[in-house]
Scaffold this motif. Structure first.
Motif, PDB file in Angstrom:
ATOM      1  N   ALA A  48      -3.094  -0.693   3.750  1.00 57.32           N
ATOM      2  CA  ALA A  48      -2.192  -0.803   4.900  1.00 57.32           C
ATOM      3  C   ALA A  48      -2.945  -0.556   6.200  1.00 57.32           C
ATOM      4  N   ARG A  49      -3.775   0.482   6.203  1.00 54.60           N
ATOM      5  CA  ARG A  49      -4.537   0.823   7.409  1.00 54.60           C
ATOM      6  C   ARG A  49      -5.498  -0.313   7.775  1.00 54.60           C
ATOM      7  N   ALA A  50      -6.188  -0.861   6.781  1.00 49.94           N
ATOM      8  CA  ALA A  50      -7.164  -1.920   7.042  1.00 49.94           C
ATOM      9  C   ALA A  50      -6.504  -3.200   7.531  1.00 49.94           C
ATOM     10  N   SER A  51      -5.270  -3.444   7.105  1.00 51.19           N
ATOM     11  CA  SER A  51      -4.584  -4.663   7.519  1.00 51.19           C
ATOM     12  C   SER A  51      -3.715  -4.459   8.750  1.00 51.19           C
ATOM     13  N   GLY A  52      -3.664  -3.223   9.264  1.00 51.16           N
ATOM     14  CA  GLY A  52      -2.945  -2.949  10.499  1.00 51.16           C
ATOM     15  C   GLY A  52      -1.437  -2.916  10.363  1.00 51.16           C
ATOM     16  N   VAL A  53      -0.940  -2.541   9.162  1.00 47.44           N
ATOM     17  CA  VAL A  53       0.506  -2.435   8.976  1.00 47.44           C
ATOM     18  C   VAL A  53       0.855  -1.026   8.521  1.00 47.44           C
ATOM     19  N   ALA A  54       2.120  -0.680   8.662  1.00 46.76           N
ATOM     20  CA  ALA A  54       2.585   0.625   8.184  1.00 46.76           C
ATOM     21  C   ALA A  54       2.675   0.602   6.665  1.00 46.76           C
ATOM     22  N   LEU A  55       2.578   1.771   6.054  1.00 47.40           N
ATOM     23  CA  LEU A  55       2.646   1.851   4.603  1.00 47.40           C
ATOM     24  C   LEU A  55       3.983   1.303   4.093  1.00 47.40           C
ATOM     25  N   ARG A  56       5.058   1.578   4.807  1.00 52.61           N
ATOM     26  CA  ARG A  56       6.361   1.068   4.376  1.00 52.61           C
ATOM     27  C   ARG A  56       6.395  -0.460   4.411  1.00 52.61           C
ATOM     28  N   THR A  57       5.645  -1.044   5.356  1.00 53.87           N
ATOM     29  CA  THR A  57       5.553  -2.508   5.403  1.00 53.87           C
ATOM     30  C   THR A  57       4.810  -3.027   4.183  1.00 53.87           C
ATOM     31  N   PHE A  58       3.738  -2.335   3.820  1.00 50.95           N
ATOM     32  CA  PHE A  58       2.995  -2.722   2.616  1.00 50.95           C
ATOM     33  C   PHE A  58       3.933  -2.768   1.420  1.00 50.95           C
ATOM     34  N   TYR A  59       4.713  -1.712   1.224  1.00 54.88           N
ATOM     35  CA  TYR A  59       5.589  -1.650   0.058  1.00 54.88           C
ATOM     36  C   TYR A  59       6.796  -2.577   0.177  1.00 54.88           C
ATOM     37  N   ARG A  60       7.062  -3.074   1.348  1.00 54.20           N
ATOM     38  CA  ARG A  60       8.104  -4.078   1.497  1.00 54.20           C
ATOM     39  C   ARG A  60       7.647  -5.399   0.866  1.00 54.20           C
ATOM     40  N   TYR A  61       6.343  -5.629   0.886  1.00 52.21           N
ATOM     41  CA  TYR A  61       5.797  -6.869   0.359  1.00 52.21           C
ATOM     42  C   TYR A  61       5.275  -6.751  -1.065  1.00 52.21           C
ATOM     43  N   PHE A  62       4.745  -5.583  -1.425  1.00 52.00           N
ATOM     44  CA  PHE A  62       4.074  -5.439  -2.716  1.00 52.00           C
ATOM     45  C   PHE A  62       4.482  -4.149  -3.420  1.00 52.00           C
ATOM     46  N   ARG A  63       4.594  -4.210  -4.752  1.00 54.94           N
ATOM     47  CA  ARG A  63       4.947  -3.024  -5.517  1.00 54.94           C
ATOM     48  C   ARG A  63       3.752  -2.098  -5.700  1.00 54.94           C
ATOM     49  N   THR A  64       2.564  -2.682  -5.915  1.00 61.80           N
ATOM     50  CA  THR A  64       1.370  -1.896  -6.188  1.00 61.80           C
ATOM     51  C   THR A  64       0.197  -2.438  -5.383  1.00 61.80           C
ATOM     52  N   LYS A  65      -0.875  -1.678  -5.356  1.00 63.08           N
ATOM     53  CA  LYS A  65      -2.062  -2.130  -4.635  1.00 63.08           C
ATOM     54  C   LYS A  65      -2.662  -3.374  -5.299  1.00 63.08           C
ATOM     55  N   GLN A  66      -2.585  -3.450  -6.629  1.00 59.74           N
ATOM     56  CA  GLN A  66      -3.126  -4.624  -7.315  1.00 59.74           C
ATOM     57  C   GLN A  66      -2.337  -5.884  -6.980  1.00 59.74           C
ATOM     58  N   ASP A  67      -1.013  -5.738  -6.850  1.00 61.04           N
ATOM     59  CA  ASP A  67      -0.177  -6.895  -6.503  1.00 61.04           C
ATOM     60  C   ASP A  67      -0.592  -7.521  -5.175  1.00 61.04           C
ATOM     61  N   ALA A  68      -1.201  -6.732  -4.316  1.00 57.90           N
ATOM     62  CA  ALA A  68      -1.494  -7.193  -2.961  1.00 57.90           C
ATOM     63  C   ALA A  68      -2.442  -8.383  -2.916  1.00 57.90           C
ATOM     64  N   VAL A  69      -3.280  -8.571  -3.940  1.00 59.72           N
ATOM     65  CA  VAL A  69      -4.237  -9.684  -3.887  1.00 59.72           C
ATOM     66  C   VAL A  69      -3.635 -10.994  -4.384  1.00 59.72           C
ATOM     67  N   ALA A  70      -2.434 -10.959  -4.944  1.00 61.39           N
ATOM     68  CA  ALA A  70      -1.845 -12.171  -5.518  1.00 61.39           C
ATOM     69  C   ALA A  70      -1.745 -13.330  -4.521  1.00 61.39           C
ATOM     70  N   PRO A  71      -1.294 -13.096  -3.270  1.00 59.24           N
ATOM     71  CA  PRO A  71      -1.204 -14.232  -2.339  1.00 59.24           C
ATOM     72  C   PRO A  71      -2.546 -14.908  -2.091  1.00 59.24           C
ATOM     73  N   LEU A  72      -3.613 -14.126  -2.085  1.00 60.42           N
ATOM     74  CA  LEU A  72      -4.933 -14.695  -1.844  1.00 60.42           C
ATOM     75  C   LEU A  72      -5.361 -15.570  -3.022  1.00 60.42           C
ATOM     76  N   LEU A  73      -5.058 -15.128  -4.235  1.00 60.08           N
ATOM     77  CA  LEU A  73      -5.416 -15.904  -5.420  1.00 60.08           C
ATOM     78  C   LEU A  73      -4.540 -17.151  -5.559  1.00 60.08           C
ATOM     79  N   LEU A  74      -3.260 -17.016  -5.229  1.00 59.13           N
ATOM     80  CA  LEU A  74      -2.348 -18.155  -5.320  1.00 59.13           C
ATOM     81  C   LEU A  74      -2.638 -19.213  -4.267  1.00 59.13           C
ATOM     82  N   ALA A  75      -3.140 -18.773  -3.123  1.00 62.14           N
ATOM     83  CA  ALA A  75      -3.333 -19.700  -2.014  1.00 62.14           C
ATOM     84  C   ALA A  75      -4.302 -20.814  -2.352  1.00 62.14           C
ATOM     85  N   GLY A  76      -5.366 -20.491  -3.083  1.00 59.81           N
ATOM     86  CA  GLY A  76      -6.322 -21.519  -3.477  1.00 59.81           C
ATOM     87  C   GLY A  76      -5.673 -22.581  -4.350  1.00 59.81           C
ATOM     88  N   ALA A  77      -4.843 -22.144  -5.273  1.00 58.79           N
ATOM     89  CA  ALA A  77      -4.135 -23.088  -6.140  1.00 58.79           C
ATOM     90  C   ALA A  77      -3.154 -23.932  -5.342  1.00 58.79           C
TER      91      ALA A  77
END
Length: 221
Positions: A48-77
């Motif tokens: 959250a800190r590295a991406s410039g968002v609040a922690l609550r914003t992070f959890y609004r989008y993702f359940r876990t830290k691992q889930d956070a990379v899914a959009p990046l992996l899906l984007a290529g497909a």
């Protein structure tokens, strides 16, 4: 598929484009931290800190830290399917045989993996780091498999219009499964070694090799 930003729908509402952009920024931050520090040493607060968002914003989008990379992996497909759709719709781009489709699939993958921004060598190196981390992190590995399953389902929708499948009700689903696994296996094989991103040992070349071997099987009609 390598990490590449998805093609943006021009008609998407502004709030949806912002939401996608935020998710992708968080995903980039997570991937960079995982690559640099490892999954275990990275927290949701760090991302959250590295991406410039609040922690609550992070959890609004993702359940876990691992889930956070899914959009990046899906984007290529997403970008790969967009390239493939363009080829399938273009007039004068070959016939409707399985070998034609294999060529379109391989060409679309190669183009996507060679693009700039997140889709080029930098994006592939992020993918390699994530796949290496997934080898020892079950949650991250689950994200990788889930992303591939989603990609397969979306690819099947694109391939449903391929005329070469005729009236076969499952051919497009089988072809999507085969093509998605060809990309997945190729990326995993490439990530496990120190081969360069380009050339005969790069992931695009491995995908091309896998798909053309399969052309004599499920895609041979």
């Amino acid at each position: 598929m390598s990490a590449a930003p998805p093609p943006e729908a021009p008609s998407a509402p502004l709030h949806e484009r912002r939401r996608r952009a935020t998710r992708l920024e968080i995903a980039r931050a997570a991937a960079a931290l995982f690559a640099r520090d490892g999954v275990d040493q990275t927290t949701a607060e760090d991302i959250a800190r590295a991406s410039g968002v609040a922690l609550r914003t992070f959890y609004r989008y993702f359940r876990t830290k691992q889930d956070a990379v899914a959009p990046l992996l899906l984007a290529g497909a997403d970008r790969w399917r967009a390239r493939l759709s363009e080829r399938m719709a273009a007039p004068g781009k070959g016939g409707a045989t399985g070998r034609d489709l294999v060529g379109f699939l391989a060409e679309s993958v190669a183009e996507t993996m060679s693009e700039g921004d997140d889709g080029g060598p930098e994006g592939l190196e992020w993918t390699r780091a994530l796949l290496r981390a997934a080898a020892t992190d079950e949650a991250l590995r689950d994200v990788w498999y889930r992303v591939n399953r989603q990609s397969e389902e979306r690819l099947a929708e694109v391939l449903e219009t391929w005329p070469g499948f005729g009236d076969d009700p499952i051919a497009h689903r089988l072809a999507a499964a085969v093509a998605t696994d060809a990309v997945r296996v190729s990326l995993e094989q490439w990530a496990a070694v120190d081969a360069p991103a380009e050339g005969d040992d790069g992931p695009a070349a491995l995908v091309d090799r896998c798909l053309r071997r399969l052309a004599a099987g499920v895609l041979s009609s």
